[in-house]
Design a protein around this motif. Sequence first.
Motif, PDB file in Angstrom:
ATOM      1  N   TYR A  32      16.204  51.105  67.620  1.00 56.44           N
ATOM      2  CA  TYR A  32      15.965  52.155  68.604  1.00 56.44           C
ATOM      3  C   TYR A  32      15.464  51.581  69.925  1.00 56.44           C
ATOM      4  O   TYR A  32      14.915  50.478  69.994  1.00 56.44           O
ATOM      5  CB  TYR A  32      14.947  53.169  68.070  1.00 56.44           C
ATOM      6  N   THR A  33      15.661  52.365  70.952  1.00 56.16           N
ATOM      7  CA  THR A  33      15.078  52.132  72.261  1.00 56.16           C
ATOM      8  C   THR A  33      14.065  53.240  72.521  1.00 56.16           C
ATOM      9  O   THR A  33      14.348  54.423  72.235  1.00 56.16           O
ATOM     10  CB  THR A  33      16.155  52.152  73.352  1.00 56.16           C
ATOM     11  N   VAL A  34      12.907  52.882  73.014  1.00 55.07           N
ATOM     12  CA  VAL A  34      11.885  53.867  73.354  1.00 55.07           C
ATOM     13  C   VAL A  34      11.684  53.849  74.858  1.00 55.07           C
ATOM     14  O   VAL A  34      11.602  52.779  75.475  1.00 55.07           O
ATOM     15  CB  VAL A  34      10.564  53.586  72.628  1.00 55.07           C
ATOM     16  N   GLY A  35      11.640  55.021  75.426  1.00 55.88           N
ATOM     17  CA  GLY A  35      11.501  55.121  76.872  1.00 55.88           C
ATOM     18  C   GLY A  35      10.339  56.007  77.268  1.00 55.88           C
ATOM     19  O   GLY A  35       9.865  56.837  76.480  1.00 55.88           O
ATOM     20  N   TRP A  36       9.886  55.817  78.491  1.00 60.58           N
ATOM     21  CA  TRP A  36       8.909  56.696  79.120  1.00 60.58           C
ATOM     22  C   TRP A  36       9.607  57.428  80.262  1.00 60.58           C
ATOM     23  O   TRP A  36      10.360  56.814  81.034  1.00 60.58           O
ATOM     24  CB  TRP A  36       7.719  55.914  79.661  1.00 60.58           C
ATOM     25  N   PHE A  37       9.323  58.717  80.341  1.00 58.13           N
ATOM     26  CA  PHE A  37       9.835  59.570  81.399  1.00 58.13           C
ATOM     27  C   PHE A  37       8.654  60.329  81.986  1.00 58.13           C
ATOM     28  O   PHE A  37       7.592  60.412  81.370  1.00 58.13           O
ATOM     29  CB  PHE A  37      10.863  60.564  80.838  1.00 58.13           C
ATOM     30  N   ARG A  38       8.849  60.909  83.158  1.00 60.86           N
ATOM     31  CA  ARG A  38       7.779  61.723  83.742  1.00 60.86           C
ATOM     32  C   ARG A  38       8.373  62.895  84.498  1.00 60.86           C
ATOM     33  O   ARG A  38       9.496  62.815  85.012  1.00 60.86           O
ATOM     34  CB  ARG A  38       6.886  60.894  84.663  1.00 60.86           C
ATOM     35  N   GLN A  39       7.587  63.970  84.534  1.00 62.59           N
ATOM     36  CA  GLN A  39       8.016  65.174  85.238  1.00 62.59           C
ATOM     37  C   GLN A  39       6.866  65.700  86.065  1.00 62.59           C
ATOM     38  O   GLN A  39       5.833  66.113  85.509  1.00 62.59           O
ATOM     39  CB  GLN A  39       8.521  66.233  84.264  1.00 62.59           C
ATOM     40  N   ALA A  40       7.046  65.670  87.375  1.00 60.05           N
ATOM     41  CA  ALA A  40       6.053  66.216  88.289  1.00 60.05           C
ATOM     42  C   ALA A  40       6.309  67.709  88.464  1.00 60.05           C
ATOM     43  O   ALA A  40       7.443  68.176  88.248  1.00 60.05           O
ATOM     44  CB  ALA A  40       6.126  65.492  89.633  1.00 60.05           C
ATOM     45  N   PRO A  41       5.304  68.484  88.875  1.00 61.68           N
ATOM     46  CA  PRO A  41       5.487  69.933  89.055  1.00 61.68           C
ATOM     47  C   PRO A  41       6.645  70.235  89.997  1.00 61.68           C
ATOM     48  O   PRO A  41       6.724  69.689  91.101  1.00 61.68           O
ATOM     49  CB  PRO A  41       4.143  70.369  89.649  1.00 61.68           C
ATOM     50  N   GLY A  42       7.543  71.101  89.556  1.00 58.84           N
ATOM     51  CA  GLY A  42       8.650  71.530  90.382  1.00 58.84           C
ATOM     52  C   GLY A  42       9.760  70.514  90.542  1.00 58.84           C
ATOM     53  O   GLY A  42      10.676  70.707  91.348  1.00 58.84           O
ATOM     54  N   LYS A  43       9.705  69.415  89.775  1.00 57.25           N
ATOM     55  CA  LYS A  43      10.719  68.373  89.912  1.00 57.25           C
ATOM     56  C   LYS A  43      11.411  68.125  88.580  1.00 57.25           C
ATOM     57  O   LYS A  43      10.941  68.543  87.527  1.00 57.25           O
ATOM     58  CB  LYS A  43      10.081  67.073  90.429  1.00 57.25           C
ATOM     59  N   GLU A  44      12.531  67.408  88.672  1.00 57.71           N
ATOM     60  CA  GLU A  44      13.273  67.020  87.480  1.00 57.71           C
ATOM     61  C   GLU A  44      12.507  65.935  86.719  1.00 57.71           C
ATOM     62  O   GLU A  44      11.675  65.224  87.285  1.00 57.71           O
ATOM     63  CB  GLU A  44      14.637  66.452  87.880  1.00 57.71           C
ATOM     64  N   ASP A  90       2.393  59.424  91.506  1.00 59.75           N
ATOM     65  CA  ASP A  90       2.577  59.166  90.073  1.00 59.75           C
ATOM     66  C   ASP A  90       2.077  60.321  89.210  1.00 59.75           C
ATOM     67  O   ASP A  90       2.227  60.294  87.979  1.00 59.75           O
ATOM     68  CB  ASP A  90       1.850  57.884  89.657  1.00 59.75           C
ATOM     69  N   THR A  91       1.467  61.323  89.833  1.00 59.41           N
ATOM     70  CA  THR A  91       0.975  62.476  89.085  1.00 59.41           C
ATOM     71  C   THR A  91       2.139  63.205  88.420  1.00 59.41           C
ATOM     72  O   THR A  91       3.108  63.586  89.086  1.00 59.41           O
ATOM     73  CB  THR A  91       0.222  63.433  90.020  1.00 59.41           C
ATOM     74  N   ALA A  92       2.038  63.384  87.111  1.00 59.10           N
ATOM     75  CA  ALA A  92       3.117  64.009  86.345  1.00 59.10           C
ATOM     76  C   ALA A  92       2.697  64.125  84.885  1.00 59.10           C
ATOM     77  O   ALA A  92       1.684  63.549  84.473  1.00 59.10           O
ATOM     78  CB  ALA A  92       4.400  63.171  86.438  1.00 59.10           C
ATOM     79  N   VAL A  93       3.494  64.851  84.129  1.00 59.10           N
ATOM     80  CA  VAL A  93       3.402  64.788  82.674  1.00 59.10           C
ATOM     81  C   VAL A  93       4.315  63.649  82.220  1.00 59.10           C
ATOM     82  O   VAL A  93       5.486  63.599  82.610  1.00 59.10           O
ATOM     83  CB  VAL A  93       3.823  66.106  82.008  1.00 59.10           C
ATOM     84  N   TYR A  94       3.772  62.742  81.441  1.00 56.55           N
ATOM     85  CA  TYR A  94       4.513  61.587  80.974  1.00 56.55           C
ATOM     86  C   TYR A  94       4.922  61.807  79.513  1.00 56.55           C
ATOM     87  O   TYR A  94       4.090  62.171  78.670  1.00 56.55           O
ATOM     88  CB  TYR A  94       3.669  60.321  81.110  1.00 56.55           C
TER      89      TYR A  94
END
Length: 118
Positions: A32-44, A90-94
Amino acid sequence: QVQLVESGGGLVQAGGSLRLSCAASGRTFRDYTVGWFRQAPGKERDFVARITWYHGSTYDSSSVKGRFTISRDNAKNTVYLQMNSLNPEDTAVYYCAAAPTGGQFSYWGQGTQVTVSS
């Protein structure tokens, strides 16, 4: 059942550091590959970094290159994201996610909030 649990988020001042953890369970992640993503308010939701579980090969997005480091601990079945020189952008949900190597990210964690104050 595959489970991914993120932790380590919080509030930090600009220029500070945080280390996020993604604890994986429910199967062998060797292929498997494990990744980190993030989503800031109002953004993709955006890609941040990924690592292949077996070889430990990594790839970072240009927005975090040189500041963030992804790594894994096979014995603990955990992937980390060390984040340095944080800024308010960098503020976001990760989120962490897992994919069969070469496949789609189909397993996702619940996310952890990172807030960087100026």
